[in-house]
Design an enzyme around this catalytic site. Structure first.
Site, PDB file in Angstrom:
ATOM      1  N   THR A   1       0.824  -1.215   0.000  1.00 52.81           N
ATOM      2  CA  THR A   1       0.000   0.000   0.000  1.00 52.81           C
ATOM      3  C   THR A   1       0.851   1.255   0.000  1.00 52.81           C
ATOM      4  OG1 THR A   1      -1.899  -1.054   1.088  1.00 52.81           O
ATOM      5  CG2 THR A   1      -1.658   1.328   1.357  1.00 52.81           C
ATOM      6  N   CYS A   2       1.877   1.280   0.851  1.00 51.62           N
ATOM      7  CA  CYS A   2       2.690   2.494   1.008  1.00 51.62           C
ATOM      8  C   CYS A   2       3.277   2.960  -0.315  1.00 51.62           C
ATOM      9  CB  CYS A   2       3.802   2.250   2.018  1.00 51.62           C
ATOM     10  SG  CYS A   2       4.848   3.694   2.313  1.00 51.62           S
TER      11      CYS A   2
ATOM     12  N   GLY B   1      -8.975  13.268   9.763  1.00 47.04           N
ATOM     13  CA  GLY B   1      -7.676  12.774  10.195  1.00 47.04           C
ATOM     14  C   GLY B   1      -6.604  13.116   9.187  1.00 47.04           C
TER      15      GLY B   1
ATOM     16  N   ARG C   1      -8.019   3.001   8.781  1.00 48.69           N
ATOM     17  CA  ARG C   1      -7.611   1.784   8.100  1.00 48.69           C
ATOM     18  C   ARG C   1      -7.818   0.597   9.034  1.00 48.69           C
ATOM     19  NH1 ARG C   1      -5.111   2.536   3.423  1.00 48.69           N
ATOM     20  NH2 ARG C   1      -4.153   0.462   3.482  1.00 48.69           N
TER      21      ARG C   1
ATOM     22  N   HIS D   1      23.636  27.353  10.857  1.00 49.74           N
ATOM     23  CA  HIS D   1      22.850  28.579  10.671  1.00 49.74           C
ATOM     24  C   HIS D   1      23.012  29.053   9.221  1.00 49.74           C
ATOM     25  CE1 HIS D   1      21.066  32.484  11.648  1.00 49.74           C
ATOM     26  NE2 HIS D   1      22.058  33.029  10.947  1.00 49.74           N
TER      27      HIS D   1
END
Length: 468
Positions: A46-47, A189, A276, A447
């Site tokens: 799925t990812c 969500g 899910r 920085h």
């Protein structure tokens, strides 16, 4: 006519080639374990195919589109002007698909490099050591000494709003060929807001329907406030304390607010993102004697199930349902099977919400720490006081560090702001290494970078703030 295939025997069989499964198989192969992996679709799960990767591609495309549209509208401080942009979503989706295809091929190549055999088809347990796989060319029997269940999760479908036609899940949303003029999203969500924000930037009029009293209820209100502010700026309508009821006879979405007042909402597409669920059916669980933890497969600190020789990893085993959790579990299990001594002892698992601005959490929030009975110190540094954030027009948000009051051990780090997902590695490392406030404050940060906000937050918690 189907021809009978010769049985395959192996040391390790992995069911599911998502992030957890393929990492487990690759690591096992590297360690010399004879490994077979079964996947019903393409490797990556799925990812890679319909989740993390393609959604981030769409989110990035939407950001680029909005950036150009903002320049075209004039009034930007850079003095840049351009023409009003247009988008061909079908080309965007093709670009996304190309990325997915490249990653699919990459995972397949890594499995091959590790000498892992890939079997494409649906796996079904016949018993604890025997699996039948239905492939395109017939059935294949695989006998394994050890099995890893990595079947993942799937979108939750509402019984009164089944996925069909204009009612879609995140999978279909990532393959639309045109931007919907009106998009209703059920669920406030992270999935709903990530995709909702992207489509709003592309031109959709987005309405979010959330049953809870606020968006992103899993995060504290301080973290979500900048996100709520941005949603308002994007003209995304958020209806909290509101429930979706289903479609009326005219195909309009019916909703019910907190006062019990019903109304209808017109939308070209209705995206349901209410969570899910683990994939615990369809692979023969009924043939096994696995203990369950609610709807999840129960595991111990080594990801072992209640049956000897059967492990489970990833979303099928519970929260947090995160790809990187599954990957870490997969690597660990492979090493255990190869004879190494390992167990799950992670101090923190980063979670990222790719909204605009992004949210990152690692470890305990201030409220969670106090609920656990801790006396704490909290340091917060706003990006409005960070030079790099100013130059990027990214002043909304902050970094927050939570530490024990007595010995200054860092218990949690949170951030909300543009691009803060890239700070998640530093946050996770600090907790995993047992850093104290003095360690972070004493580390020289480059920085100008947004990462300086982490050092400044630690200094604030120590009462030594320099730039606020």
């Amino acid at each position: 006519m189907e021809t009978a295939k010769k049985e395959i025997s192996c040391k390790l069989l992995v069911i599911g080639a998502g992030p957890g499964g393929y990492i487990c198989a690759i690591r096992a192969g590297q360690l010399g374990v004879d490994t077979v992996i079964v996947e019903a679709r393409k490797v990556g799960g799925t990812c890679l195919t319909v989740g993390c990767i393609p959604s981030k591609a769409l989110i990035h495309a939407a950001e680029e589109f909005e950036r150009v549209a903002h320049l075209a509208a004039g009034g930007n401080p850079f003095g840049i002007t351009t023409e009003l942009p247009t988008i061909d979503l079908s080309k965007t989706v093709q670009w996304k698909n190309d990325i997915v295809s490249r990653l699919n091929s990459g995972v397949a190549a890594l499995l091959k490099k590790s000498r892992v055999k890939i079997v494409t088809g649906r796996a079904h347990f016949l018993d604890g050591r025997t699996i039948q796989v239905e492939t395109d060319v017939g059935s294949q029997i695989i006998r394994a000494e050890t099995v890893v269940i990595a079947t993942g999760s799937a979108p939750v479908e509402l019984p009164f709003l089944p996925f069909d036609g204009d009612v879609i899940s995140s999978t279909e949303a990532l393959s639309l060929d045109e931007v919907p003029k009106k998009l209703a999203i059920i669920g406030g969500g992270y999935i709903g807001l990530e995709l909702g924000t992207a489509f709003a930037k592309l031109g959709s009029r987005v309405t979010v329907v959330e049953a809870a009293s606020r968006i992103l209820p899993q995060y504290d209100a301080e973290l979500t406030q900048p996100v709520a502010k941005r949603l308002k700026h994007l003209d995304i309508k958020v209806l909290t304390n509101t429930k979706a009821l289903g479609l009326n006879s005219a195909g309009k979405l019916m909703i019910d607010d907190s006062d019990g007042k019903q109304s209808q909402l017109a939308a070209d597409k209705i995206l349901v993102t209410v969570g899910r669920k683990p994939v615990t059916e369809g692979w023969g669980r009924e043939e096994l004697a696995l203990d369950m933890d609610g709807r999840f497969v129960r595991i111990d600190e080594k990801c072992q199930t209640s049956m000897r020789g059967i492990y489970a990893i990833g979303d099928v085993t519970g929260e947090p349902m995160l790809a990187h959790r599954a990957m870490a579990q997969g690597e660990m299990v492979a090493e255990i099977i190869a004879g190494h001594k390992r167990q799950w002892d992670k101090q923190a698992i980063p979670a990222v919400c790719f909204t605009d601005p992004e949210i990152v959490t690692v470890g305990l929030s201030p409220d969670e720490a106090r609920t656990a009975g801790r006396e704490i110190k909290v340091g917060t540094f706003p990006f409005a006081a960070n030079g790099r954030a100013m130059t990027k027009l990214a002043e909304d948000g902050f970094v927050r560090v939570v530490a024990r009051a007595d010995n200054h051990l860092v218990l949690g780090i949170q951030a909300v702001g543009a691009g803060v997902s890239e700070l998640s590695a530093a946050f996770g490392l600090a907790l995993e290494m047992g850093a104290r406030l003095e360690d972070i404050a004493g580390t020289i940060h480059a920085h100008p970078t947004q990462g300086e906000a982490l050092q400044e937050a630690a200094l604030k918690a120590l009462g030594k703030a320099l730039h606020i």
